[in-house]
Design a protein around this motif. Sequence first.
Motif, PDB file in Angstrom:
ATOM      1  N   ALA A  96      35.636  15.471   4.969  1.00 37.17           N
ATOM      2  CA  ALA A  96      34.930  16.811   5.609  1.00 37.17           C
ATOM      3  C   ALA A  96      35.652  17.948   5.150  1.00 37.17           C
ATOM      4  O   ALA A  96      34.784  18.702   4.473  1.00 37.17           O
ATOM      5  CB  ALA A  96      35.329  16.813   7.204  1.00 37.17           C
ATOM      6  N   GLU A  97      36.779  17.806   4.880  1.00 34.95           N
ATOM      7  CA  GLU A  97      37.257  19.128   4.223  1.00 34.95           C
ATOM      8  C   GLU A  97      37.363  19.127   2.724  1.00 34.95           C
ATOM      9  O   GLU A  97      37.086  20.340   2.374  1.00 34.95           O
ATOM     10  CB  GLU A  97      38.809  19.023   4.729  1.00 34.95           C
ATOM     11  N   LYS A  98      37.337  18.169   2.074  1.00 32.80           N
ATOM     12  CA  LYS A  98      37.401  18.376   0.595  1.00 32.80           C
ATOM     13  C   LYS A  98      36.156  18.179  -0.005  1.00 32.80           C
ATOM     14  O   LYS A  98      35.866  18.620  -0.937  1.00 32.80           O
ATOM     15  CB  LYS A  98      38.376  17.262  -0.038  1.00 32.80           C
ATOM     16  N   HIS A  99      35.253  17.197   0.859  1.00 31.30           N
ATOM     17  CA  HIS A  99      34.011  16.977   0.133  1.00 31.30           C
ATOM     18  C   HIS A  99      32.609  17.358   0.976  1.00 31.30           C
ATOM     19  O   HIS A  99      31.567  17.262   0.615  1.00 31.30           O
ATOM     20  CB  HIS A  99      33.754  15.419   0.106  1.00 31.30           C
ATOM     21  N   GLY A 100      32.914  17.652   2.043  1.00 27.17           N
ATOM     22  CA  GLY A 100      31.813  18.475   3.093  1.00 27.17           C
ATOM     23  C   GLY A 100      30.726  17.351   3.529  1.00 27.17           C
ATOM     24  O   GLY A 100      29.869  17.591   4.185  1.00 27.17           O
ATOM     25  N   TYR A 101      31.358  16.043   3.809  1.00 22.46           N
ATOM     26  CA  TYR A 101      30.681  15.180   4.374  1.00 22.46           C
ATOM     27  C   TYR A 101      30.474  15.242   5.913  1.00 22.46           C
ATOM     28  O   TYR A 101      31.367  16.069   6.590  1.00 22.46           O
ATOM     29  CB  TYR A 101      31.022  13.742   4.382  1.00 22.46           C
ATOM     30  N   THR A 102      29.153  14.894   6.435  1.00 21.76           N
ATOM     31  CA  THR A 102      29.130  15.229   7.884  1.00 21.76           C
ATOM     32  C   THR A 102      29.636  14.006   8.664  1.00 21.76           C
ATOM     33  O   THR A 102      30.102  13.055   8.198  1.00 21.76           O
ATOM     34  CB  THR A 102      27.560  15.125   8.376  1.00 21.76           C
ATOM     35  N   TYR A 103      29.631  14.173   9.930  1.00 23.46           N
ATOM     36  CA  TYR A 103      30.291  13.131  10.640  1.00 23.46           C
ATOM     37  C   TYR A 103      29.431  11.717  10.687  1.00 23.46           C
ATOM     38  O   TYR A 103      30.023  10.824  10.842  1.00 23.46           O
ATOM     39  CB  TYR A 103      30.576  13.557  12.440  1.00 23.46           C
ATOM     40  N   ARG A 104      28.215  11.956  10.525  1.00 20.64           N
ATOM     41  CA  ARG A 104      27.341  10.602  10.352  1.00 20.64           C
ATOM     42  C   ARG A 104      27.731   9.932   8.768  1.00 20.64           C
ATOM     43  O   ARG A 104      27.702   8.892   9.052  1.00 20.64           O
ATOM     44  CB  ARG A 104      25.770  11.069  10.450  1.00 20.64           C
ATOM     45  N   GLN A 105      27.958  10.802   7.841  1.00 23.73           N
ATOM     46  CA  GLN A 105      28.477   9.996   6.687  1.00 23.73           C
ATOM     47  C   GLN A 105      29.613   9.445   6.713  1.00 23.73           C
ATOM     48  O   GLN A 105      29.899   8.613   6.326  1.00 23.73           O
ATOM     49  CB  GLN A 105      28.119  11.129   5.601  1.00 23.73           C
ATOM     50  N   ILE A 106      30.595  10.273   7.535  1.00 24.24           N
ATOM     51  CA  ILE A 106      31.909   9.452   7.771  1.00 24.24           C
ATOM     52  C   ILE A 106      32.040   8.278   8.348  1.00 24.24           C
ATOM     53  O   ILE A 106      32.534   7.291   8.204  1.00 24.24           O
ATOM     54  CB  ILE A 106      32.828  10.675   8.429  1.00 24.24           C
ATOM     55  N   LEU A 107      31.326   8.386   9.294  1.00 24.02           N
ATOM     56  CA  LEU A 107      30.963   6.950  10.315  1.00 24.02           C
ATOM     57  C   LEU A 107      30.420   5.952   9.406  1.00 24.02           C
ATOM     58  O   LEU A 107      30.870   4.820   9.278  1.00 24.02           O
ATOM     59  CB  LEU A 107      30.350   7.203  11.635  1.00 24.02           C
ATOM     60  N   ALA A 108      29.524   6.439   8.659  1.00 19.61           N
ATOM     61  CA  ALA A 108      28.756   5.265   8.034  1.00 19.61           C
ATOM     62  C   ALA A 108      29.494   4.839   6.912  1.00 19.61           C
ATOM     63  O   ALA A 108      29.321   3.474   6.552  1.00 19.61           O
ATOM     64  CB  ALA A 108      27.380   5.847   7.371  1.00 19.61           C
ATOM     65  N   PHE A 109      30.400   5.692   6.432  1.00 18.42           N
ATOM     66  CA  PHE A 109      31.214   5.062   5.098  1.00 18.42           C
ATOM     67  C   PHE A 109      32.442   4.203   5.787  1.00 18.42           C
ATOM     68  O   PHE A 109      32.474   2.759   5.279  1.00 18.42           O
ATOM     69  CB  PHE A 109      31.946   6.175   4.526  1.00 18.42           C
ATOM     70  N   TYR A 110      32.919   4.288   6.990  1.00 18.19           N
ATOM     71  CA  TYR A 110      34.024   3.575   7.465  1.00 18.19           C
ATOM     72  C   TYR A 110      33.444   2.392   8.213  1.00 18.19           C
ATOM     73  O   TYR A 110      34.093   1.258   8.382  1.00 18.19           O
ATOM     74  CB  TYR A 110      35.025   4.271   8.282  1.00 18.19           C
ATOM     75  N   TYR A 111      31.970   2.638   8.792  1.00 19.73           N
ATOM     76  CA  TYR A 111      31.723   1.471   9.476  1.00 19.73           C
ATOM     77  C   TYR A 111      30.319   0.939   9.028  1.00 19.73           C
ATOM     78  O   TYR A 111      29.305   1.559   9.109  1.00 19.73           O
ATOM     79  CB  TYR A 111      31.354   1.832  10.952  1.00 19.73           C
ATOM     80  N   THR A 112      30.351  -0.139   8.078  1.00 21.71           N
ATOM     81  CA  THR A 112      29.374  -0.393   6.992  1.00 21.71           C
ATOM     82  C   THR A 112      27.855  -0.673   7.793  1.00 21.71           C
ATOM     83  O   THR A 112      27.985  -1.707   8.845  1.00 21.71           O
ATOM     84  CB  THR A 112      29.635  -1.594   6.179  1.00 21.71           C
ATOM     85  N   GLY A 113      26.955   0.077   7.546  1.00 22.45           N
ATOM     86  CA  GLY A 113      25.647  -0.351   8.472  1.00 22.45           C
ATOM     87  C   GLY A 113      25.625  -0.019   9.639  1.00 22.45           C
ATOM     88  O   GLY A 113      24.434   0.077  10.510  1.00 22.45           O
ATOM     89  N   ALA A 114      26.425   0.882  10.103  1.00 21.15           N
ATOM     90  CA  ALA A 114      26.457   1.345  11.639  1.00 21.15           C
ATOM     91  C   ALA A 114      26.114   3.018  11.518  1.00 21.15           C
ATOM     92  O   ALA A 114      25.982   3.488  10.783  1.00 21.15           O
ATOM     93  CB  ALA A 114      27.886   1.403  12.300  1.00 21.15           C
ATOM     94  N   TYR A 115      25.581   3.268  12.760  1.00 20.13           N
ATOM     95  CA  TYR A 115      25.158   4.615  12.968  1.00 20.13           C
ATOM     96  C   TYR A 115      25.383   5.220  14.189  1.00 20.13           C
ATOM     97  O   TYR A 115      25.605   4.304  15.237  1.00 20.13           O
ATOM     98  CB  TYR A 115      23.466   4.728  12.418  1.00 20.13           C
ATOM     99  N   ALA A 116      25.469   6.646  14.389  1.00 24.41           N
ATOM    100  CA  ALA A 116      25.746   7.121  15.588  1.00 24.41           C
ATOM    101  C   ALA A 116      24.357   7.706  16.307  1.00 24.41           C
ATOM    102  O   ALA A 116      23.535   8.107  15.667  1.00 24.41           O
ATOM    103  CB  ALA A 116      26.376   8.589  15.562  1.00 24.41           C
ATOM    104  N   ALA A 117      24.166   7.162  17.447  1.00 25.44           N
ATOM    105  CA  ALA A 117      23.136   7.437  18.333  1.00 25.44           C
ATOM    106  C   ALA A 117      23.154   7.084  19.753  1.00 25.44           C
ATOM    107  O   ALA A 117      24.168   6.552  20.237  1.00 25.44           O
ATOM    108  CB  ALA A 117      21.884   6.595  17.865  1.00 25.44           C
TER     109      ALA A 117
END
Length: 414
Positions: free
Chosen positions: A393-414
Amino acid sequence: MLFALAPAAFAQEPSIPDRKGTAPAEADWLDGQFDADPGTWENTPLPVHTVRIGLSFGASAVPEAIFRDNNGQGFRIGYYDDTRVFHELDRVKQELIVICPSWYSENGLMLLSGENGALLYLTPNPFLAIECLSGDTGYGENRYAGGFECRRQPDDSMTVVNVLPLESYVKGVVPYEMGADWPAEALKAQAVCARTYVVYNQNSFPEEGFDLNDNTECQVYKGLAWASAATDAAVDATAGQVLRYRGEICEIYYFAADGGYTEDGSLIFDADRPYLLGKRDPFEAEENFAYRRWTLTFPAETVTFRLGQEGYEIDPIVDIIPERSRFGNVIALCFVSESGRELRLAGRDCCKPLRLYSHCFTITRDKDGAFVFTGSGMGHNCGMSQWGARAMAEKHGYTYRQILAFYYTGAYAA
């Protein structure tokens, strides 16, 4: 000295596992990691909107519980039914003390006035619930939303459970799991994780009468004291969202830092989930955190003693052999005794006897023969790295959805 913790920073960084060639090819490992497509899956409804959190239980159960009305409006007294709905029987406008007197043959609870100690009620049942009429309630050193249930135990102590709305609970987790000054998108990712964890793990302590406890065995929850505008905003912005995979609510884990690679859930928690897959994590290396490098030293007799404390019967230990995953994380330790007997501990259990900080470490021997564990990271390496989320978030500007998608392969927030 049983063990020594090295300073957070070193003039020369100690060795950690050589992981070259263990991860997917550099050209492929990151491609498509940051966006999960929720597709057209039908998302299962949340099964719980009111949660029950154990505050005093087991060894920490209390002989009496004092509840402070922080707004002067008083309390409702009653009970919670099986659907977690509060049923009011009376109201009082004063501080309350609940005790479980050993002489009371009905095994009920006694409710006293906190102002003058006068007896208000004797209950015929070993449970009693209270809710503040307005605002929060003081219990122990903290302030809490929602109500409380006191449950008498056979040893004349009480289990105290905080019963509160799901979103209020998440607001009491986020500031204790991440700092209020962390980036907003990292806080949002943490809010989704905290909400997912409690929803997935409801009724994890059925005999004690609550979903989760309030410590690191589950996730840290200490009420409202550390809540801030920033952490509350992260919870509000993600209200009702949990991590899902093909519509189903995920079994998730998270931790402070992984030392460079996360790990497959099947190898740490026996959780064989398609979204709990280990991967190279380059992000947290951009942050300076306390356990970026650590060293623990144990004489052989201390290792034997610690194993005995955990209930393992074994002769004096003469060697420790690590087993590693494809990412270089330690997924099992084989303790070899002087008689040649071997004790193999796998997954999370391998780190518990020696309280090792993460699954990323090497083992060497010093000049006195003591075992030296040199590693990086803090936690079990499965799921989301909190320091990695901060860097994303701080260094690259990724959103929380992108953060979650990176650490949890194929998962999403809904």
